[in-house]
Design a protein around this motif. Structure first.
Motif, PDB file in Angstrom:
ATOM      1  N   UNK A  12       0.824  -1.209   0.000  1.00 17.80           N
ATOM      2  CA  UNK A  12       0.000   0.000   0.000  1.00 17.80           C
ATOM      3  C   UNK A  12       0.864   1.268   0.000  1.00 17.80           C
ATOM      4  N   UNK A  13       1.957   1.250   0.770  1.00 24.20           N
ATOM      5  CA  UNK A  13       2.853   2.414   0.821  1.00 24.20           C
ATOM      6  C   UNK A  13       3.496   2.665  -0.536  1.00 24.20           C
ATOM      7  N   UNK A  14       3.808   1.594  -1.264  1.00 23.55           N
ATOM      8  CA  UNK A  14       4.497   1.741  -2.543  1.00 23.55           C
ATOM      9  C   UNK A  14       3.552   2.088  -3.691  1.00 23.55           C
ATOM     10  N   UNK A  15       2.372   1.467  -3.714  1.00 26.41           N
ATOM     11  CA  UNK A  15       1.498   1.616  -4.884  1.00 26.41           C
ATOM     12  C   UNK A  15       0.091   2.127  -4.575  1.00 26.41           C
ATOM     13  N   UNK A  16      -0.230   2.285  -3.303  1.00 20.35           N
ATOM     14  CA  UNK A  16      -1.526   2.834  -2.958  1.00 20.35           C
ATOM     15  C   UNK A  16      -2.664   1.828  -3.019  1.00 20.35           C
ATOM     16  N   UNK A  17      -3.861   2.320  -3.375  1.00 16.08           N
ATOM     17  CA  UNK A  17      -5.084   1.523  -3.295  1.00 16.08           C
ATOM     18  C   UNK A  17      -5.079   0.300  -4.205  1.00 16.08           C
ATOM     19  N   UNK A  18      -4.414   0.391  -5.344  1.00 15.80           N
ATOM     20  CA  UNK A  18      -4.436  -0.743  -6.260  1.00 15.80           C
ATOM     21  C   UNK A  18      -3.746  -1.964  -5.640  1.00 15.80           C
ATOM     22  N   UNK A  19      -2.648  -1.732  -4.923  1.00 12.71           N
ATOM     23  CA  UNK A  19      -1.958  -2.840  -4.246  1.00 12.71           C
ATOM     24  C   UNK A  19      -2.817  -3.366  -3.104  1.00 12.71           C
ATOM     25  N   UNK A  20      -3.461  -2.450  -2.390  1.00 12.63           N
ATOM     26  CA  UNK A  20      -4.345  -2.860  -1.300  1.00 12.63           C
ATOM     27  C   UNK A  20      -5.481  -3.724  -1.825  1.00 12.63           C
ATOM     28  N   UNK A  21      -6.003  -3.361  -2.995  1.00 13.48           N
ATOM     29  CA  UNK A  21      -7.091  -4.109  -3.609  1.00 13.48           C
ATOM     30  C   UNK A  21      -6.623  -5.518  -3.995  1.00 13.48           C
ATOM     31  N   UNK A  22      -5.434  -5.596  -4.575  1.00 12.01           N
ATOM     32  CA  UNK A  22      -4.887  -6.893  -4.995  1.00 12.01           C
ATOM     33  C   UNK A  22      -4.668  -7.800  -3.783  1.00 12.01           C
ATOM     34  N   UNK A  23      -4.045  -7.263  -2.757  1.00 11.69           N
ATOM     35  CA  UNK A  23      -3.731  -8.059  -1.567  1.00 11.69           C
ATOM     36  C   UNK A  23      -4.991  -8.568  -0.882  1.00 11.69           C
ATOM     37  N   UNK A  24      -6.057  -7.778  -0.927  1.00 14.86           N
ATOM     38  CA  UNK A  24      -7.279  -8.138  -0.220  1.00 14.86           C
ATOM     39  C   UNK A  24      -8.260  -8.969  -1.054  1.00 14.86           C
ATOM     40  N   UNK A  25      -7.881  -9.347  -2.254  1.00 14.65           N
ATOM     41  CA  UNK A  25      -8.741 -10.219  -3.050  1.00 14.65           C
ATOM     42  C   UNK A  25      -8.945 -11.536  -2.306  1.00 14.65           C
ATOM     43  N   UNK A  26     -10.166 -12.065  -2.297  1.00 16.82           N
ATOM     44  CA  UNK A  26     -10.444 -13.288  -1.522  1.00 16.82           C
ATOM     45  C   UNK A  26      -9.631 -14.501  -1.955  1.00 16.82           C
ATOM     46  N   UNK A  27      -9.166 -14.503  -3.200  1.00 14.92           N
ATOM     47  CA  UNK A  27      -8.337 -15.621  -3.666  1.00 14.92           C
ATOM     48  C   UNK A  27      -6.886 -15.493  -3.210  1.00 14.92           C
ATOM     49  N   UNK A  28      -6.527 -14.312  -2.704  1.00 12.40           N
ATOM     50  CA  UNK A  28      -5.121 -14.039  -2.355  1.00 12.40           C
ATOM     51  C   UNK A  28      -4.918 -13.848  -0.850  1.00 12.40           C
ATOM     52  N   UNK A  29      -5.741 -13.001  -0.252  1.00 15.74           N
ATOM     53  CA  UNK A  29      -5.512 -12.595   1.142  1.00 15.74           C
ATOM     54  C   UNK A  29      -5.361 -13.759   2.138  1.00 15.74           C
TER      55      UNK A  29
END
Length: 211
Positions: free
Chosen positions: A83-100
């Motif tokens: 999130x610090x490096x890329x903002x909301x898009x990284x947060x969105x990716x990390x929190x995907x139910x298939x990933x988190x």
């Protein structure tokens, strides 16, 4: 023939009912001493030296085998700092139910692996064979985390995030800012290495258990 030689050949001694010349008796004593030294000292040195040497070299052996450690740290850094490096898009990716869920489980297991590695290094410095138990623990932990890494890689592929944001650095970043796609590729390669590490550690632990 000098006097000493004459004395050794003509003077006799009786030991245990058997008579020897002094020369024969001296040779008998020398041979017995050599035999005792030969059968006593060498095996003792091997028993003392082998475990200590193997324990002392163990942390370096493990570190050299753990080529996947850099990937493990990179995965943790992606989760912690995305999130610090890329903002909301990284947060969105990390929190995907298939990933988190796989990421959370991985981070917990990775922390335990790092702690066990530190324990092995500390115990090995003391040349303690208690390190054998830590090796077995690490082997089991690596087996578990290998499965989690496979699930994480599979989840990233199934989520569609790699295709959806393929032009973004958080997916395809290289160099110092590795994206998820690169990390997945390296993770899959590291999985194979980790399987080999597990087998090597189990063999090492078995050998140490026999010492």
């Amino acid at each position: 023939m000098n006097l000493s030689s004459m004395y050794d050949n003509t003077t006799s001694v009786t030991v245990g009912g058997v008579t020897y010349t002094v020369k024969q008796y001296k040779k008998l004593v020398r041979d017995a001493r050599k035999k005792a030294e030969g059968s006593g000292k060498k095996p003792t040195k091997k028993r003392r030296r082998k475990p200590k040497e193997s324990i002392r070299l163990l942390p370096g052996d493990i570190k050299s085998m753990m080529r996947c450690a850099k990937v493990m740290r990179s995965l943790t850094a992606y989760y912690d700092n995305g999130y610090k490096q890329w903002g909301n898009i990284a947060k969105m990716v990390i929190n995907l139910p298939e990933i988190r869920p796989h990421f959370v489980k991985y981070n917990s297991q990775s922390e335990k692996v790092q702690k066990t590695l530190a324990d092995i290094e500390n115990v090995a410095k003391a040349n303690s064979k208690d390190v054998y138990q830590f090796i077995l623990r690490l082997s089991w932990q690596l087996s578990d985390i290998r499965l989690t890494m496979q699930s994480l890689a599979r989840g990233a592929a199934q989520s569609g995030a790699i295709q959806r944001w393929q032009d973004h650095e958080c997916i395809n970043g290289e160099g110092r800012r590795l994206g998820l796609r690169i990390l997945v590729i390296r993770t899959l390669n590291a999985v194979d290495d980790m399987e080999k590490v597990c087998k090597q550690l189990e063999t090492m632990a078995d050998k140490m258990g026999e010492d």
